[in-house]
Design a protein around this motif. Structure first.
Motif, short mmCIF file in Angstrom:
data_model
loop_
_atom_site.label_atom_id
_atom_site.label_comp_id
_atom_site.label_asym_id
_atom_site.label_seq_id
_atom_site.Cartn_x
_atom_site.Cartn_y
_atom_site.Cartn_z
N LEU A 136 0.86 -1.18 0.00
CA LEU A 136 0.00 0.00 0.00
C LEU A 136 0.90 1.24 0.00
O LEU A 136 1.22 1.79 1.04
N ASP A 137 1.31 1.67 -1.20
CA ASP A 137 2.33 2.69 -1.31
C ASP A 137 1.75 4.00 -1.87
O ASP A 137 1.53 4.96 -1.17
N MET A 138 1.53 4.08 -3.18
CA MET A 138 0.90 5.22 -3.88
C MET A 138 1.79 6.46 -4.00
O MET A 138 1.30 7.51 -4.42
N ARG A 139 3.06 6.39 -3.69
CA ARG A 139 3.91 7.58 -3.78
C ARG A 139 4.43 7.75 -5.20
O ARG A 139 5.16 6.91 -5.71
N MET A 140 4.09 8.86 -5.83
CA MET A 140 4.56 9.12 -7.19
C MET A 140 6.07 9.29 -7.23
O MET A 140 6.72 8.86 -8.19
N GLY A 144 9.08 9.59 0.83
CA GLY A 144 8.19 10.24 1.76
C GLY A 144 7.15 9.28 2.32
O GLY A 144 7.16 8.07 2.02
N PRO A 145 6.22 9.79 3.14
CA PRO A 145 5.19 8.93 3.74
C PRO A 145 4.32 8.26 2.68
O PRO A 145 3.94 8.89 1.69
N SER A 146 3.99 7.01 2.90
CA SER A 146 3.20 6.24 1.95
C SER A 146 1.73 6.21 2.37
O SER A 146 1.35 6.68 3.45
N ALA A 147 0.91 5.60 1.51
CA ALA A 147 -0.50 5.42 1.86
C ALA A 147 -0.64 4.53 3.09
O ALA A 147 -1.53 4.74 3.92
N ALA A 148 0.23 3.54 3.23
CA ALA A 148 0.20 2.69 4.42
C ALA A 148 0.47 3.50 5.67
O ALA A 148 -0.16 3.28 6.72
N ASP A 149 1.42 4.42 5.61
CA ASP A 149 1.70 5.28 6.76
C ASP A 149 0.46 6.09 7.13
O ASP A 149 0.11 6.21 8.32
N LEU A 150 -0.22 6.64 6.14
CA LEU A 150 -1.41 7.44 6.38
C LEU A 150 -2.53 6.59 6.99
O LEU A 150 -3.14 6.97 7.99
N VAL A 151 -2.77 5.43 6.39
CA VAL A 151 -3.85 4.57 6.83
C VAL A 151 -3.62 4.05 8.26
O VAL A 151 -4.57 3.92 9.05
N ASN A 152 -2.38 3.80 8.61
CA ASN A 152 -2.08 3.19 9.91
C ASN A 152 -1.85 4.19 11.03
O ASN A 152 -1.85 3.80 12.21
#
Length: 345
Positions: A136-140, A144-152
């Motif tokens: 779960l990454d999504m970083r273009m 930097g922070p990934s989608a996994a970081d945001l979700v968790n």
């Protein structure tokens, strides 16, 4: 999941790679002229860049992409361009500074194709799409922070606001609550985990996108600050376009199109620009005149050939001689999370 005009059917559909969306309309609006200086702010697979270079003799093009994989993938086109194409890793929100640094000012045209590219969607390891099991990454920019970081780590209220505002998901609060409950049992680290969590609270509708589509879109926008970058890019283009230079923007969902529509309406004098603190003050001179009347949509033929063009909209405007000005608060606010009221259920 929508994005760059070099082709994918989206997160839930099959790939249709390297098909630039609205290409004929982009070139008609951009109107490249011989020996002109142009900027492609979203290189992707190079679909627009190739077409611009071929559109008129002696055209020089500066192409940007924040994804290092896209920049390395464009090496062959750079080599074949005989010095007419410069490709560099950069955010299009900084396009004025990049153009200055490379001697591409003033510009005769800027084209922006907003969103995620087909290569990003189709590579499981990038974590943009739930069509593939991946991190779960999504970083273009792959940093930097990934989608996994945001979700968790984000709070439930912040997650609900992101999912509601950037994904337009009516069940945002239920999705956020389900995410927070799931992460109590262990870290959410893959695209499938998140898609399955969302599907427990968002009902699947017949012939509709996957229930997780809007949540994935919202997280991707938040992780990459996509709307903020778009606002900065519009203002940057205004600063470096020559009088008569064209700005062409292709968007793929309502949040992006709303920003472009509002920016061009204010800059072209279609809505008032006088100060609310000084009601009698004269309106500022328009910095753009509209090239397109409203948004241009794909033709029926293009929709039949490329399903992922279905949500695309094009808006274009031509720079006047008026001085560039700072961003209006009303445009900037469209890229920001609003105050928490009336959120989703």
């Amino acid at each position: 999941m929508t994005g760059r005009g070099d082709g994918s059917a989206g997160a839930a559909g099959g790939p249709a790679r390297h098909v630039p969306v609205l290409l004929r309309e982009v070139l008609a609006s951009l109107a490249p002229k011989p020996r002109g200086l142009y900027l492609d702010g979203t290189f992707g697979a190079g679909g627009y860049s190739r077409a611009i270079l071929d559109a008129a003799p002696g055209v020089r093009l500066l192409a940007l992409d924040r994804d290092p994989s896209a920049v390395s993938g464009g090496a062959d086109l750079v080599a074949a361009s005989a010095g007419r194409l410069v490709l560099t890793e950069a955010r299009f929100g900084d396009l004025d500074a990049v153009a200055q640094a490379h001697g591409f000012v003033p510009l005769d045209g800027v084209v922006l194709d907003i969103g995620v590219s087909s290569m990003q969607l189709d590579e499981a390891g990038r974590g943009f799409s739930f069509r593939f099991e991946g991190p779960l990454d999504m970083r273009m920019e792959q940093a930097g922070p990934s989608a996994a970081d945001l979700v968790n780590h984000a709070g439930e209220r912040e997650l609900a606001d992101i999912i509601y505002h950037y994904g337009e998901e009516r069940r945002s609060r239920a999705v956020a609550h389900a995410i927070v409950e799931a992460r109590r049992r262990g870290r959410i680290s893959t695209t499938k985990q998140l898609a399955d969590i969302v599907a427990t609270v968002v009902r699947a509708e017949p012939n509709a996108p996957h229930p997780a589509t809007r949540t994935f879109q919202a997280l991707r926008i938040a992780v990459n600050d996509e709307l903020g970058e778009l606002v900065r890019a519009l203002a940057a283009a205004e600063r470096v376009l020559a009088p008569g230079g064209r700005l062409v923007v292709v968007t793929f969902h309502s949040l992006e199109d709303r920003i472009v529509k509002q920016f061009l309406a204010r800059r072209s004098g279609r809505v008032g620009t006088g100060s609310r603190h000084l009601p009698g003050a004269p309106a500022e001179a328009p910095t753009f005149t509209l090239v397109t009347k409203g948004a241009v949509s794909p033709s029926e033929d293009e929709l039949a050939a490329n399903v992922r063009a279905r949500s695309a909209k094009l808006r274009a405007a031509e720079r006047t001689e008026a001085a560039a000005r700072g961003l209006d608060d009303s445009v900037r606010a469209l890229a920001e999370l609003p105050q928490p009221k009336g959120r989703g259920r």
